[in-house]
Design a protein around this motif. Structure first.
Motif, PDB file in Angstrom:
ATOM      1  N   GLY A  15       0.801  -1.216   0.000  1.00 43.50           N
ATOM      2  CA  GLY A  15       0.000   0.000   0.000  1.00 43.50           C
ATOM      3  C   GLY A  15       0.834   1.267   0.000  1.00 43.50           C
ATOM      4  N   PHE A  16       0.184   2.345  -0.395  1.00 41.72           N
ATOM      5  CA  PHE A  16       0.811   3.655  -0.502  1.00 41.72           C
ATOM      6  C   PHE A  16       0.679   4.391   0.824  1.00 41.72           C
ATOM      7  N   VAL A  17       1.762   4.988   1.303  1.00 45.27           N
ATOM      8  CA  VAL A  17       1.786   5.677   2.594  1.00 45.27           C
ATOM      9  C   VAL A  17       1.622   7.178   2.369  1.00 45.27           C
ATOM     10  N   VAL A  18       0.586   7.753   2.958  1.00 45.03           N
ATOM     11  CA  VAL A  18       0.370   9.199   2.894  1.00 45.03           C
ATOM     12  C   VAL A  18       0.953   9.838   4.143  1.00 45.03           C
ATOM     13  N   MET A  19       1.837  10.818   3.941  1.00 39.09           N
ATOM     14  CA  MET A  19       2.462  11.551   5.044  1.00 39.09           C
ATOM     15  C   MET A  19       1.945  12.979   5.037  1.00 39.09           C
ATOM     16  N   PRO A  20       1.023  13.353   5.909  1.00 38.12           N
ATOM     17  CA  PRO A  20       0.657  14.768   5.978  1.00 38.12           C
ATOM     18  C   PRO A  20       1.879  15.609   6.333  1.00 38.12           C
ATOM     19  N   ALA A  21       1.961  16.807   5.788  1.00 36.88           N
ATOM     20  CA  ALA A  21       3.046  17.726   6.115  1.00 36.88           C
ATOM     21  C   ALA A  21       2.627  18.564   7.317  1.00 36.88           C
ATOM     22  N   VAL A  22       3.441  18.529   8.383  1.00 40.08           N
ATOM     23  CA  VAL A  22       3.115  19.222   9.624  1.00 40.08           C
ATOM     24  C   VAL A  22       4.222  20.203   9.963  1.00 40.08           C
ATOM     25  N   TRP A  23       3.951  21.079  10.937  1.00 39.85           N
ATOM     26  CA  TRP A  23       4.927  22.117  11.273  1.00 39.85           C
ATOM     27  C   TRP A  23       4.953  22.465  12.750  1.00 39.85           C
ATOM     28  N   ASP A  24       3.983  22.026  13.532  1.00 42.03           N
ATOM     29  CA  ASP A  24       3.970  22.358  14.957  1.00 42.03           C
ATOM     30  C   ASP A  24       3.184  21.304  15.726  1.00 42.03           C
ATOM     31  N   ARG A 202      14.114   0.076  -3.463  1.00 38.80           N
ATOM     32  CA  ARG A 202      13.969   0.837  -2.224  1.00 38.80           C
ATOM     33  C   ARG A 202      12.807   1.829  -2.386  1.00 38.80           C
ATOM     34  N   PRO A 203      12.166   2.224  -1.287  1.00 35.95           N
ATOM     35  CA  PRO A 203      10.982   3.084  -1.397  1.00 35.95           C
ATOM     36  C   PRO A 203      11.289   4.425  -2.047  1.00 35.95           C
ATOM     37  N   SER A 204      10.342   4.891  -2.865  1.00 38.23           N
ATOM     38  CA  SER A 204      10.458   6.197  -3.513  1.00 38.23           C
ATOM     39  C   SER A 204       9.389   7.134  -2.966  1.00 38.23           C
ATOM     40  N   PHE A 205       9.795   8.368  -2.759  1.00 38.02           N
ATOM     41  CA  PHE A 205       8.983   9.409  -2.127  1.00 38.02           C
ATOM     42  C   PHE A 205       8.613  10.458  -3.172  1.00 38.02           C
ATOM     43  N   ALA A 206       7.467  11.108  -2.996  1.00 36.12           N
ATOM     44  CA  ALA A 206       7.063  12.163  -3.929  1.00 36.12           C
ATOM     45  C   ALA A 206       6.275  13.246  -3.200  1.00 36.12           C
ATOM     46  N   VAL A 207       6.404  14.470  -3.691  1.00 41.90           N
ATOM     47  CA  VAL A 207       5.556  15.583  -3.266  1.00 41.90           C
ATOM     48  C   VAL A 207       4.377  15.638  -4.226  1.00 41.90           C
ATOM     49  N   LEU A 208       3.169  15.570  -3.673  1.00 39.77           N
ATOM     50  CA  LEU A 208       1.986  15.436  -4.515  1.00 39.77           C
ATOM     51  C   LEU A 208       0.996  16.588  -4.378  1.00 39.77           C
ATOM     52  N   SER A 209       1.393  17.676  -3.737  1.00 35.11           N
ATOM     53  CA  SER A 209       0.519  18.851  -3.694  1.00 35.11           C
ATOM     54  C   SER A 209       0.382  19.436  -5.091  1.00 35.11           C
ATOM     55  N   PRO A 210      -0.825  19.774  -5.511  1.00 32.01           N
ATOM     56  CA  PRO A 210      -1.014  20.333  -6.859  1.00 32.01           C
ATOM     57  C   PRO A 210      -0.535  21.767  -6.939  1.00 32.01           C
ATOM     58  N   ILE A 229       5.634   6.537  -0.963  1.00 32.80           N
ATOM     59  CA  ILE A 229       5.262   7.564   0.015  1.00 32.80           C
ATOM     60  C   ILE A 229       4.917   8.847  -0.721  1.00 32.80           C
ATOM     61  N   GLY A 230       3.872   9.532  -0.255  1.00 28.56           N
ATOM     62  CA  GLY A 230       3.540  10.839  -0.803  1.00 28.56           C
ATOM     63  C   GLY A 230       3.249  11.824   0.306  1.00 28.56           C
ATOM     64  N   THR A 231       3.728  13.047   0.147  1.00 25.08           N
ATOM     65  CA  THR A 231       3.393  14.092   1.110  1.00 25.08           C
ATOM     66  C   THR A 231       2.748  15.255   0.381  1.00 25.08           C
ATOM     67  N   TYR A 232       2.040  16.075   1.145  1.00 28.22           N
ATOM     68  CA  TYR A 232       1.237  17.164   0.587  1.00 28.22           C
ATOM     69  C   TYR A 232       1.524  18.434   1.383  1.00 28.22           C
ATOM     70  N   PRO A 233       2.590  19.163   1.048  1.00 24.18           N
ATOM     71  CA  PRO A 233       2.989  20.318   1.857  1.00 24.18           C
ATOM     72  C   PRO A 233       1.918  21.390   2.019  1.00 24.18           C
ATOM     73  N   THR A 234       1.032  21.526   1.028  1.00 18.98           N
ATOM     74  CA  THR A 234      -0.038  22.519   1.167  1.00 18.98           C
ATOM     75  C   THR A 234      -1.342  21.900   1.666  1.00 18.98           C
ATOM     76  N   GLY A 235      -1.347  20.594   1.899  1.00 20.50           N
ATOM     77  CA  GLY A 235      -2.591  19.903   2.255  1.00 20.50           C
ATOM     78  C   GLY A 235      -3.221  20.388   3.543  1.00 20.50           C
ATOM     79  N   LEU A 236      -2.412  20.688   4.549  1.00 24.96           N
ATOM     80  CA  LEU A 236      -2.926  21.254   5.800  1.00 24.96           C
ATOM     81  C   LEU A 236      -2.662  22.755   5.869  1.00 24.96           C
ATOM     82  N   LEU A 237      -1.523  23.170   5.336  1.00 26.15           N
ATOM     83  CA  LEU A 237      -1.124  24.572   5.472  1.00 26.15           C
ATOM     84  C   LEU A 237      -2.079  25.513   4.746  1.00 26.15           C
ATOM     85  N   SER A 238      -2.477  25.167   3.532  1.00 24.30           N
ATOM     86  CA  SER A 238      -3.360  26.056   2.780  1.00 24.30           C
ATOM     87  C   SER A 238      -4.732  26.208   3.438  1.00 24.30           C
TER      88      SER A 238
END
Length: 287
Positions: A15-24, A202-210, A229-238
């Motif tokens: 399965g694909f791992v979703v990593m929310p982008a957090v800051w605090d 080995r696992p590959s990572f990607a930034v998937l925010s549009p 793995i995919g992360t979404y830097p604007t997913g929570l921040l925006s």
């Protein structure tokens, strides 16, 4: 099990791992409460929160590390991938950075090949010569042995030097022992496939925010392409920024709060007032 061991086990599962982008603390706490086992401590999100601006190599190691400790304190069971940026200097700085995050409980750390400080422009990310980056990656992998922290190797070379150079760097990172590979700014799905193939299992990572100039597949498509793995830097921040703007607009309009604000009871529950009281009662003197 240690955070790195737990992350290795998670990455071994299908399965694909979703990593929310957090800051605090709050963003990490909410992400973990929503069911996410992992999170990415994003440099761009930390820059937004601390500086009120973009991620253009202005955030320091100390600021990022302080943000990591906030995240770790608020969500101690979350597996955190820390953005180690360029390691904050040469190979010896990289070792210090990796060891510090490993001791502090990070599950993984990102190290990238860009040159810093960048030219005085927001465009483009010139990269270190390949062999100089090899030494930085070798230093990172060596330092990781102290704690077991996973090393994610990122190359920013595709936009400035082309996909062939980027793939060659991923292959080099694999040779040096990197655990997770990251091609930044792939142009299309074919480039993603080439990067995944170069990662050699080995696992590959990607930034998937549009929105940016890169291929951003959906979760399902990313998994089909071989990404892990995919992360979404604007997913929570925006949405957080939108919420702040809505709250301010409500105050300007003479209202007490925005229509989208949490009800008072839900807000107190989210902030953890009840949890605090439950623990505090054990230390309260009878009155």
């Amino acid at each position: 099990m240690t955070p790195p061991t737990r992350l290795r086990a998670l990455l071994a599962e299908p399965g694909f791992v979703v990593m929310p982008a957090v800051w605090d603390g709050l963003s990490a706490k909410l992400a973990f409460a929503a069911g996410f086992k992992t999170a990415f401590l994003s440099g761009s999100c930390v820059a937004a929160a601390r500086l009120g601006g973009p991620d253009l190599d202005l955030i320091s190691f100390a600021e990022m590390f302080d943000s990591f400790n906030m995240v770790r304190g608020a969500a101690p069971d979350a597996l955190i991938l820390a953005d180690g940026d360029h390691g904050y200097g040469n190979a010896m700085n990289v070792q210090r950075t990796v060891r510090a995050y490993g001791r502090a409980g990070a599950a993984a750390i990102l190290i990238e090949d860009k040159i810093t400080p960048r030219a005085l422009t927001a465009a483009g990310k010139p990269c270190l010569p390949r062999e100089e980056m090899r030494m930085k990656m070798r230093a990172a992998v060596e330092a990781a042995k102290d704690s077991g922290i996973l090393i994610m190797a990122r190359t920013d070379s595709r936009p400035t030097q082309g996909i062939d150079e980027a793939v060659a760097r991923i292959e080099m990172y694999v040779e040096e022992g990197a655990d997770i590979l990251f091609l930044d700014s792939p142009k299309d799905e074919d480039e993603i496939r080439r990067a995944v193939a170069a990662a050699a299992g080995r696992p590959s990572f990607a930034v998937l925010s549009p929105g940016a100039a890169r291929e951003t597949p959906t979760n399902a498509r990313a998994e089909a392409l071989g990404l892990k793995i995919g992360t979404y830097p604007t997913g929570l921040l925006s949405p957080a920024a939108a919420g702040l703007k809505a709250g301010l607009a409500a105050l300007v309009a003479g209202k007490a709060q925005a229509d989208s604000a949490l009800p008072h009871a839900e807000f107190r529950t989210t902030m953890g007032y009840g949890d605090y009281d439950a623990v505090a009662q054990r230390f309260t003197l009878p009155g």
